[in-house]
Design a protein around this motif. Sequence first.
Motif, PDB file in Angstrom:
ATOM      1  N   ASN A   1       0.846  -1.151  -0.071  1.00  0.00           N
ATOM      2  CA  ASN A   1      -0.094   0.047   0.165  1.00  0.00           C
ATOM      3  C   ASN A   1       0.751   1.227  -0.059  1.00  0.00           C
ATOM      4  OD1 ASN A   1      -2.979  -0.567   0.211  1.00  0.00           O
ATOM      5  ND2 ASN A   1      -1.852  -2.212   1.596  1.00  0.00           N
ATOM      6  N   PHE A   2       1.916   1.124   0.622  1.00  0.00           N
ATOM      7  CA  PHE A   2       3.033   2.321   0.352  1.00  0.00           C
ATOM      8  C   PHE A   2       3.409   2.659  -0.942  1.00  0.00           C
ATOM      9  CE2 PHE A   2       7.692   3.674   1.164  1.00  0.00           C
ATOM     10  CZ  PHE A   2       7.131   4.903   1.480  1.00  0.00           C
ATOM     11  N   ALA A   3       3.579   1.576  -1.607  1.00  0.00           N
ATOM     12  CA  ALA A   3       4.151   1.617  -3.113  1.00  0.00           C
ATOM     13  C   ALA A   3       2.905   2.285  -3.774  1.00  0.00           C
ATOM     14  CB  ALA A   3       4.699   0.159  -3.578  1.00  0.00           C
ATOM     15  N   LEU A   4       1.806   1.507  -3.582  1.00  0.00           N
ATOM     16  CA  LEU A   4       0.755   2.074  -4.450  1.00  0.00           C
ATOM     17  C   LEU A   4       0.389   3.574  -4.126  1.00  0.00           C
ATOM     18  CD1 LEU A   4      -1.759  -1.138  -3.801  1.00  0.00           C
ATOM     19  CD2 LEU A   4      -1.164   0.028  -6.118  1.00  0.00           C
ATOM     20  N   THR A   5       0.519   4.132  -3.016  1.00  0.00           N
ATOM     21  CA  THR A   5       0.480   5.426  -2.552  1.00  0.00           C
ATOM     22  C   THR A   5       1.299   6.409  -3.053  1.00  0.00           C
ATOM     23  OG1 THR A   5      -0.659   4.894  -0.356  1.00  0.00           O
ATOM     24  CG2 THR A   5       0.077   7.003  -0.586  1.00  0.00           C
ATOM     25  N   LEU A   6       2.835   5.967  -3.162  1.00  0.00           N
ATOM     26  CA  LEU A   6       3.631   6.758  -3.674  1.00  0.00           C
ATOM     27  C   LEU A   6       3.210   6.788  -5.220  1.00  0.00           C
ATOM     28  CD1 LEU A   6       6.948   5.302  -2.303  1.00  0.00           C
ATOM     29  CD2 LEU A   6       5.987   7.434  -1.788  1.00  0.00           C
ATOM     30  N   LYS A   7       2.931   5.836  -5.776  1.00  0.00           N
ATOM     31  CA  LYS A   7       2.736   5.714  -7.549  1.00  0.00           C
ATOM     32  C   LYS A   7       1.387   6.711  -7.537  1.00  0.00           C
ATOM     33  CE  LYS A   7       1.764   3.010 -11.296  1.00  0.00           C
ATOM     34  NZ  LYS A   7       0.842   3.892 -12.046  1.00  0.00           N
ATOM     35  N   ALA A   8       0.555   6.776  -6.659  1.00  0.00           N
ATOM     36  CA  ALA A   8      -0.641   7.555  -6.908  1.00  0.00           C
ATOM     37  C   ALA A   8      -0.172   8.943  -6.862  1.00  0.00           C
ATOM     38  CB  ALA A   8      -1.861   7.216  -5.794  1.00  0.00           C
TER      39      ALA A   8
END
Length: 293
Positions: A47-54
């Motif tokens: 979820n950290f990776a997804l948030t950075l991508k967002a």
Amino acid sequence: MMDQAQSLRRLVSSQEPKRVSGGEASARIITVCSGKGGVGKSNFTLNFALTLKAMGKRVLLFDADIGMANIDVLMGVSTKYNLYHLLKREAGIGEIIHKGPNGLPFIAGGSGMDELFSLSEADLSYFTDQIAGIADTMDFILFDTGAGLSKETMKFITSADDCLVVTTPEPTAITDAYALIKVVNNSHPKVSFRLIVNQAGDEKEARATSDKIRMAASRFLQLDISFLGYISSDTHVVQAVKRQIPFSVAFPNSSAAKDVHRLALSYLAADSADTTKVQGIKGFISKWLKRKE
């Protein structure tokens, strides 16, 4: 809390992260670890990776848990190739990179990790060139390691630019997180740790948990560890795991998703202020394979 988030957004938007390695743009390498299993490390990493991508960052997620790889399961994504197929030259780097929710690129774990530590010179050169080709197009590469401190995890921690340690308020998790930090610091005092408290009842409990580790590290190790942030205990997380959809995607307005967003902002703000040159993926691999722990 909202004022803090707004301040972090302004800080991040006003500064560009420094991505320099040997004069060229390079990804920042982040290892995520935990002292014990069951603290939600892999779920946080995803979820950290997804948030950075967002947030507009180019992120590659690498499942580096040799024994219990599960990033693909958390996303409900079936993968055909993994690292093993790249090492055996049965698939190229583009074929082993799969897409998760919102187009997040990731490399599945499983077989192949053990072979990395016994590559021939020619195979090592091939592997490095393959990985470097994609790494140069990324801002961040996140390695989700196994729980505890195996020899392989130690290599990841001591070779990365940053190490994020995930714990919970449970006494055993706190003790094991501190033990991991202590063991690593004893042999590699230059490793920089950042602490994340998961499954916290509230901010007060999260800070109390963080303070226990930080004060012990300061007193006995003369080590200053930064508290990056916390994630609230949230029933939406369990629901998302059962549905095999990351909670930041399934429940973007949940407390946990908002906490990860604030945490990502804190990380980017700290990264923007960091003047240390990143080593790049080739430097990371070189250090990683030369470790003799």
